[in-house]
Scaffold this active site. Structure first.
Site, PDB file in Angstrom:
ATOM      1  CE1 TYR A 142      -3.219  -2.821   0.126  1.00 49.32           C
ATOM      2  CE2 TYR A 142      -3.676  -2.335   2.418  1.00 49.32           C
ATOM      3  CZ  TYR A 142      -3.918  -3.075   1.288  1.00 49.32           C
ATOM      4  OH  TYR A 142      -4.861  -4.067   1.309  1.00 49.32           O
ATOM      5  CE  LYS A 187       1.286 -17.624  -2.109  1.00 44.14           C
ATOM      6  NZ  LYS A 187       0.461 -18.820  -1.978  1.00 44.14           N
ATOM      7  CG  ASP A 219      -2.042 -19.816   0.010  1.00 42.72           C
ATOM      8  OD1 ASP A 219      -1.267 -19.773   0.994  1.00 42.72           O
ATOM      9  OD2 ASP A 219      -1.708 -20.339  -1.076  1.00 42.72           O
ATOM     10  CG  ASP A 243      -6.991  -4.175   4.293  1.00 50.46           C
ATOM     11  OD1 ASP A 243      -7.952  -4.045   5.076  1.00 50.46           O
ATOM     12  OD2 ASP A 243      -6.891  -3.537   3.226  1.00 50.46           O
ATOM     13  CG  ASP A 247     -12.341  -6.279   6.412  1.00 53.19           C
ATOM     14  OD1 ASP A 247     -12.007  -5.720   7.481  1.00 53.19           O
ATOM     15  OD2 ASP A 247     -12.791  -5.654   5.440  1.00 53.19           O
TER      16      ASP A 247
END
Ligand code: NAD
Length: 355
Positions: A142, A187, A219, A243, A247
């Site tokens: 980001y 990852k 994942d 992020d 959620d």
């Protein structure tokens, strides 16, 4: 213990829910012999109306001078038309960067009394869900370079060892104050930044022998959160993974009004707020659920003031309120007793006990 708390009530339901959290903090102070001193700071639409700026410098200064900051929520349709740099949310971004917080910590906890609200199967929920996601907040993709050239777009994902180490320390310290298990999510089968992440986490683990470190690919983590969330205590991860996973984790608990959060940087000062917004649709109607804010205050007691017994007392009070069948409108179900925001705060304060 004497502590100064900057109180940012904000907009919409913000002032209503913060008032109830202060009731609970006052009760904790009385019962445990502490003194909490509140300093009002203005931020958001209310600050724009009053000062023409969503976070005037002097209001930020009040927050910087305090031992911690308790925030309700900001924003609302009244300010939808204002120019971008004056929007209430800009005040919040400036507050976060002014406080230098780089870690956002969100618990995902299912209260057994509200298990029906979870979209997960009862057999999964019954095993218990109580974990925290520690998300890096100021680095990663980001904040990397973004550019588009012709038909190609590039976003740069970059982390330095220092950035990883400081968020890693928050992860380890959080796990040490809980059940002592930290899961580092990355990852590393594909990304260099993730391989560095993993290396730094394992180096830090030697400094925290009381914490058991495990690794999980992002994942797989997304699957495990819905398959068996009881396995997690603390998850630490980078900005974008955090992020998305936070959620996902808040959805499995079923009720937005119940979830607190903290944002931490160096030192003990933090910013504590519920994860929901200013809920303009129910503002001023005594309908808001103050529990997310009350639990944010409990996180402040635990993580900024190092008062675990006091934090436990607040969390126990929430459990007792739910056991006694009291529900605000958002979590109401048949056979329960509906209460307004104020009555909910009164009841919670009344349930605070020392042991
Ligand atoms: P919201 O979280 O305010 O509301 C979503 C829904 O959940 C609404 O129906 C609301 O009534 C309900 N809800 C939220 N909190 C509740 C509570 N404590 N008790 C009972 N019901 C509750 O999200 P939104 O409607 O998308 O946003 C409203 C405003 O809040 C916008 O201006 C948005 O920018 C702002 N916002 C602020 C923050 C923040 O201050 N950190 C976060 C998110 C949104």
């Amino acid at each position: 213990m004497n502590k100064e708390i900057a109180v940012v009530r904000g907009d919409g339901i913000g002032p209503e829910i913060v008032a109830e959290a202060l009731k609970v903090l006052d009760r904790v102070a009385d019962m445990f012999g502490h003194s909490f001193h509140y300093v009002e700071a203005w931020m958001g639409g209310c600050a724009l109306d009053r000062f023409g700026d969503p976070l005037p410098e002097q209001e930020l200064e009040k927050c910087l001078a305090a031992d911690s900051v308790l925030l309700g929520a900001v924003g609302g349709p009244k300010w939808n038309g204002v120019p971008g740099h004056l929007r209430p949310e800009k005040g919040l971004l400036r507050l976060r960067s002014g406080l230098g917080v780089y870690s956002n910590n969100r618990p995902a906890k299912i209260w057994p009394q509200l298990a029906d609200a979870s979209p997960l199967k009862a057999s999964i929920v019954e095993k218990g869900i109580d974990f925290i996601i520690v998300r890096e907040l100021t680095g990663g993709i980001y904040f990397g370079e973004h550019r588009t050239e012709g038909d190609t777009a590039v976003d740069v994902l970059k982390y330095t060892e220092k950035e990883i180490e400081r968020i890693g320390r928050i992860g380890f310290a959080t796990a040490a104050k809980r059940r002592g298990r930290l899961c580092s999510v990355e990852k590393s089968n594909v990304l260099d930044s993730s391989r560095l992440w993993k290396k730094v986490m394992h180096r830090l683990a030697e400094e925290y022998p009381e914490v058991e470190l495990s690794d999980l690919l992002v994942d797989n983590c997304a699957m495990q959160i819905v398959k068996d969330p009881s396995q997690f205590d603390v998850i630490v991860t980078e900005n974008m993974f955090g992020d998305i996973l936070s959620d996902e984790a808040s959805m499995i608990t079923g009720s937005i009004g119940m979830i607190p959060s903290s944002s931490l940087g160096d030192g003990s000062r933090g910013l504590y707020e519920p994860i929901h917004g200013s809920a303009p649709d129910i503002a001023g109607k005594d309908l808001a659920n103050p529990i997310g804010t009350v639990l944010s205050a409990a996180m402040m007691l635990r993580y900024s003031f190092d008062l675990p017994s006091e934090a436990d007392a607040v969390e126990r009070a929430v459990g007792q309120l739910l056991d006694a069948g009291y529900r605000t409108a958002d979590i109401m179900s048949p056979g329960m007793k509906q209460v307004g925001c104020r009555a909910c705060g009164d009841l919670l304060a009344g349930f605070i006990r020392k042991d």
